[in-house]
Design an enzyme around this catalytic site. Structure first.
Site, PDB file in Angstrom:
ATOM      1  N   GLY A   1      21.409  23.327 -12.268  1.00 49.80           N
ATOM      2  CA  GLY A   1      22.038  24.280 -11.577  1.00 49.80           C
ATOM      3  C   GLY A   1      21.741  24.383 -10.208  1.00 49.80           C
ATOM      4  O   GLY A   1      21.242  23.066  -9.561  1.00 49.80           O
TER       5      GLY A   1
ATOM      6  N   HIS B   1      26.722  17.350  -7.688  1.00 49.11           N
ATOM      7  CA  HIS B   1      26.886  17.577  -9.379  1.00 49.11           C
ATOM      8  C   HIS B   1      28.273  17.598  -9.760  1.00 49.11           C
ATOM      9  O   HIS B   1      28.878  16.982 -10.791  1.00 49.11           O
ATOM     10  CB  HIS B   1      26.663  18.744  -9.621  1.00 49.11           C
ATOM     11  CG  HIS B   1      25.006  19.323  -9.409  1.00 49.11           C
ATOM     12  ND1 HIS B   1      24.539  20.081  -8.374  1.00 49.11           N
ATOM     13  CD2 HIS B   1      23.901  18.846 -10.226  1.00 49.11           C
ATOM     14  CE1 HIS B   1      23.138  20.177  -8.443  1.00 49.11           C
ATOM     15  NE2 HIS B   1      22.537  19.216  -9.401  1.00 49.11           N
TER      16      HIS B   1
ATOM     17  N   GLN C   1       9.618  19.144 -17.341  1.00 52.37           N
ATOM     18  CA  GLN C   1       9.579  18.071 -16.433  1.00 52.37           C
ATOM     19  C   GLN C   1       8.919  18.353 -15.095  1.00 52.37           C
ATOM     20  O   GLN C   1       8.969  17.734 -13.933  1.00 52.37           O
ATOM     21  CB  GLN C   1      11.165  17.529 -16.004  1.00 52.37           C
ATOM     22  CG  GLN C   1      12.029  18.520 -15.239  1.00 52.37           C
ATOM     23  CD  GLN C   1      13.419  18.140 -15.404  1.00 52.37           C
ATOM     24  OE1 GLN C   1      13.969  18.238 -16.563  1.00 52.37           O
ATOM     25  NE2 GLN C   1      13.855  17.717 -14.485  1.00 52.37           N
TER      26      GLN C   1
ATOM     27  N   GLY D   1      23.426  11.008 -11.874  1.00 50.56           N
ATOM     28  CA  GLY D   1      23.724  10.579 -10.413  1.00 50.56           C
ATOM     29  C   GLY D   1      22.550   9.429 -10.260  1.00 50.56           C
ATOM     30  O   GLY D   1      21.725   9.462 -10.763  1.00 50.56           O
TER      31      GLY D   1
ATOM     32  N   LYS E   1      21.509   9.203  -7.376  1.00 54.26           N
ATOM     33  CA  LYS E   1      20.302   9.626  -6.551  1.00 54.26           C
ATOM     34  C   LYS E   1      19.050   9.589  -7.015  1.00 54.26           C
ATOM     35  O   LYS E   1      17.848   9.395  -6.584  1.00 54.26           O
ATOM     36  CB  LYS E   1      20.612  11.127  -5.981  1.00 54.26           C
ATOM     37  CG  LYS E   1      19.630  11.327  -4.946  1.00 54.26           C
ATOM     38  CD  LYS E   1      20.021  12.705  -4.497  1.00 54.26           C
ATOM     39  CE  LYS E   1      19.577  13.635  -4.976  1.00 54.26           C
ATOM     40  NZ  LYS E   1      18.166  14.298  -4.812  1.00 54.26           N
ATOM     41  N   ASP E   2      19.019  10.060  -8.590  1.00 54.13           N
ATOM     42  CA  ASP E   2      17.864   9.894  -9.108  1.00 54.13           C
ATOM     43  C   ASP E   2      17.781   8.448  -9.968  1.00 54.13           C
ATOM     44  O   ASP E   2      17.930   8.392 -11.193  1.00 54.13           O
ATOM     45  CB  ASP E   2      17.733  11.037 -10.100  1.00 54.13           C
ATOM     46  CG  ASP E   2      17.894  12.363  -9.506  1.00 54.13           C
ATOM     47  OD1 ASP E   2      16.914  12.743  -9.167  1.00 54.13           O
ATOM     48  OD2 ASP E   2      18.887  13.045  -9.190  1.00 54.13           O
TER      49      ASP E   2
ATOM     50  N   ARG F   1      17.369  20.920  -3.884  1.00 54.19           N
ATOM     51  CA  ARG F   1      16.212  21.074  -2.997  1.00 54.19           C
ATOM     52  C   ARG F   1      16.264  21.237  -1.722  1.00 54.19           C
ATOM     53  O   ARG F   1      15.536  22.083  -0.816  1.00 54.19           O
ATOM     54  CB  ARG F   1      15.184  20.498  -3.333  1.00 54.19           C
ATOM     55  CG  ARG F   1      14.500  20.539  -4.811  1.00 54.19           C
ATOM     56  CD  ARG F   1      13.444  19.633  -5.063  1.00 54.19           C
ATOM     57  NE  ARG F   1      12.666  20.201  -6.428  1.00 54.19           N
ATOM     58  CZ  ARG F   1      12.738  19.467  -7.516  1.00 54.19           C
ATOM     59  NH1 ARG F   1      13.333  18.371  -7.759  1.00 54.19           N
ATOM     60  NH2 ARG F   1      12.097  19.891  -8.520  1.00 54.19           N
TER      61      ARG F   1
HETATM   62  P1  AMP Z   1      19.690  18.018 -10.737  1.00 47.39           P
HETATM   63  O1  AMP Z   1      20.629  19.525 -11.233  1.00 47.39           O
HETATM   64  O2  AMP Z   1      19.165  17.990  -9.696  1.00 47.39           O
HETATM   65  O3  AMP Z   1      19.000  17.754 -12.290  1.00 47.39           O
HETATM   66  O4  AMP Z   1      20.879  17.200 -11.012  1.00 47.39           O
HETATM   67  C1  AMP Z   1      21.867  16.661 -12.100  1.00 47.39           C
HETATM   68  C2  AMP Z   1      22.518  15.743 -12.042  1.00 47.39           C
HETATM   69  O5  AMP Z   1      23.253  15.520 -10.786  1.00 47.39           O
HETATM   70  C3  AMP Z   1      21.646  14.390 -11.943  1.00 47.39           C
HETATM   71  O6  AMP Z   1      22.268  13.291 -12.755  1.00 47.39           O
HETATM   72  C4  AMP Z   1      21.361  13.821 -10.506  1.00 47.39           C
HETATM   73  O7  AMP Z   1      21.305  12.525 -10.466  1.00 47.39           O
HETATM   74  C5  AMP Z   1      22.857  14.279 -10.126  1.00 47.39           C
HETATM   75  N1  AMP Z   1      22.869  14.546  -8.777  1.00 47.39           N
HETATM   76  C6  AMP Z   1      22.217  15.342  -7.820  1.00 47.39           C
HETATM   77  N2  AMP Z   1      22.286  15.238  -6.642  1.00 47.39           N
HETATM   78  C7  AMP Z   1      23.333  14.214  -6.595  1.00 47.39           C
HETATM   79  C8  AMP Z   1      23.752  13.757  -5.361  1.00 47.39           C
HETATM   80  N3  AMP Z   1      23.873  13.792  -4.170  1.00 47.39           N
HETATM   81  N4  AMP Z   1      24.798  12.742  -5.647  1.00 47.39           N
HETATM   82  C9  AMP Z   1      25.008  12.459  -7.016  1.00 47.39           C
HETATM   83  N5  AMP Z   1      24.544  12.873  -8.178  1.00 47.39           N
HETATM   84  C10 AMP Z   1      23.715  13.997  -7.863  1.00 47.39           C
END
Ligand code: AMP
Length: 279
Positions: A29, A35, A59, A145, A147-148, A185
Site C-alpha cells: 500500500g 506500484h 517481514q 518490481g 527495485k526489490d 518509505r
Molecule cells: P511494496 O508495496 O513496497 O511491498 O511494493 C510492492 C511491489 O511494488 C513490489 O513488487 C515492489 O518491487 C514494487 N515497487 C515498489 N517500488 C517500485 C518502483 N519504484 N518501481 C517499480 N516497482 C516498484
C-alpha cells in the site's frame, strides 16, 4: 473495483472468473507510480486484475517500521480503481489467525546476502505472505518490481522450486524526475534527506559511466561510491555491492552483465536501489 477483506469473499469472486486470465500485484500500500506501473502491466496482460494491500508483519524485524509504515487506503483505492478489478485488504487476523505457525522459506545464499544480512527474518516473511496470497488468488501472472531485486529473485526461486503454475514478471524501477527510486518509505524523508538520497541514483549512474570508460575493478568502483556517501556525514551504508547479474555471486572484475545494489540509511529511513551494469 470490488474491495474485499475476507479470503472467503475473494475466493467467491474468483470462482466467477475461473476461465479468465488473472494478473496479481501484491503490495503493502501507500501506492505510487512504481506500484501503478505493475498494475497497468497486469491490466494489459490479463482479463482480471487483483491487487492486495497488506502490511505484512512477518517481514518486519523487531525494531523496524511496522507500526509507522505509511497507510492511506482511500488514496490507494482512488489511484488504482481504473486498472484493478479486485482489491484485497485483509486484516492480520485473516492472514495469521491465532495459533498460526506455518512458514515458507527459501534457504541458502540468496536469502543470506544483501538485505538479509541486517534483516535475517525478512525474506521468510515475504515468501510466507506471497505464497499464501498466491494460494488465495491463484493467479496466472504476477508482477514484482525490480527495485526489490533480491526479493524478485527469491520469489522466482520459490515459484520454480514449488512448481507453482505462475508466470512471474519483473518490472523496471520507476523513479521520480530527480532519479530517486519511488518508494512508500520516501514519505519519511525530510527535504534535506530527500535531496541527499539522490546520491544513490547518482552513484549508480557514475559507476555505470566509469564502467563504460573501462574501469572494471569492483573494489575500486565500490570504494569510490562509499567515500562519496560517507562524505555526506550521516548516512549509514548497509551494503554496496556489484554482483554477477544471473547468479548474484561476488565478482572481482565487472564483466558481461552485473548488477550494482545498495541499501543506505538516511537517519531512520532505509532506502534501496540498484542498476544493471553491462559491459
Ligand atoms: P511494496 O508495496 O513496497 O511491498 O511494493 C510492492 C511491489 O511494488 C513490489 O513488487 C515492489 O518491487 C514494487 N515497487 C515498489 N517500488 C517500485 C518502483 N519504484 N518501481 C517499480 N516497482 C516498484
Amino acid at each position: 473495483m470490488k474491495v474485499e477483506k475476507r479470503i472467503e469473499d475473494v475466493k467467491k469472486i474468483l470462482k466467477g472468473v475461473e476461465n479468465k486470465k488473472i494478473g496479481f500485484v501484491p503490495t503493502m500500500g501507500y501506492l505510487h507510480d512504481g506500484h501503478l506501473s505493475l498494475i497497468k502491466k497486469a491490466r494489459e496482460d490479463n482479463d482480471f486484475v487483483v491487487v492486495s494491500v497488506y502490511v505484512n508483519p512477518t517481514q518486519f524485524g523487531e525494531n523496524e517500521d511496522l507500526d509507522s509504515y505509511p497507510r492511506d487506503l482511500k488514496r490507494d483505492q482512488e489511484l488504482i480503481k481504473d486498472y484493478c478489478d479486485l482489491l484485497f485488504i485483509p486484516e492480520n487476523s485473516e492472514i495469521y489467525p491465532n495459533g498460526y505457525n506455518t512458514f515458507v522459506s527459501v534457504k541458502g545464499r540468496i536469502t543470506e546476502i544483501l538485505c538479509a544480512k541486517n534483516r535475517p527474518t525478512h525474506f521468510k516473511g515475504v515468501t510466507t505472505i506471497v505464497a499464501k496470497l498466491f494460494n488465495i488468488v491463484e493467479p496466472d501472472n504476477v508482477y514484482f518490481g525490480l527495485k526489490d531485486f533480491q526479493q524478485f529473485k527469491v520469489i522466482e526461486k520459490m515459484i520454480n522450486e514449488l512448481n507453482l503454475n505462475i508466470n512471474i514478471h519483473g518490472c523496471e524501477i520507476i523513479r521520480e524526475k530527480t532519479g530517486l527510486a519511488m518508494s512508500s518509505r520516501n514519505s519519511y524523508l525530510s527535504d534535506k534527506e530527500k535531496e541527499d538520497a539522490l546520491i544513490l541514483y547518482k552513484s549508480l549512474i557514475s559507476t555505470r559511466e566509469k564502467i563504460n570508460n573501462n574501469e572494471r575493478n569492483v573494489k575500486k568502483l565500490i570504494e569510490e561510491v562509499k567515500n562519496n556517501i560517507e562524505n555526506l556525514g550521516y548516512p549509514i551504508i548497509d551494503y554496496i555491492e556489484i554482483l554477477d547479474y544471473e547468479t548474484l555471486e561476488e565478482i572481482d572484475e565487472v564483466k558481461d552483465k552485473s548488477i550494482m545494489l545498495m541499501a543506505v540509511k538516511f537517519n531512520n529511513t532505509r532506502l534501496i536501489d540498484n542498476m544493471i551494469m553491462e559491459v
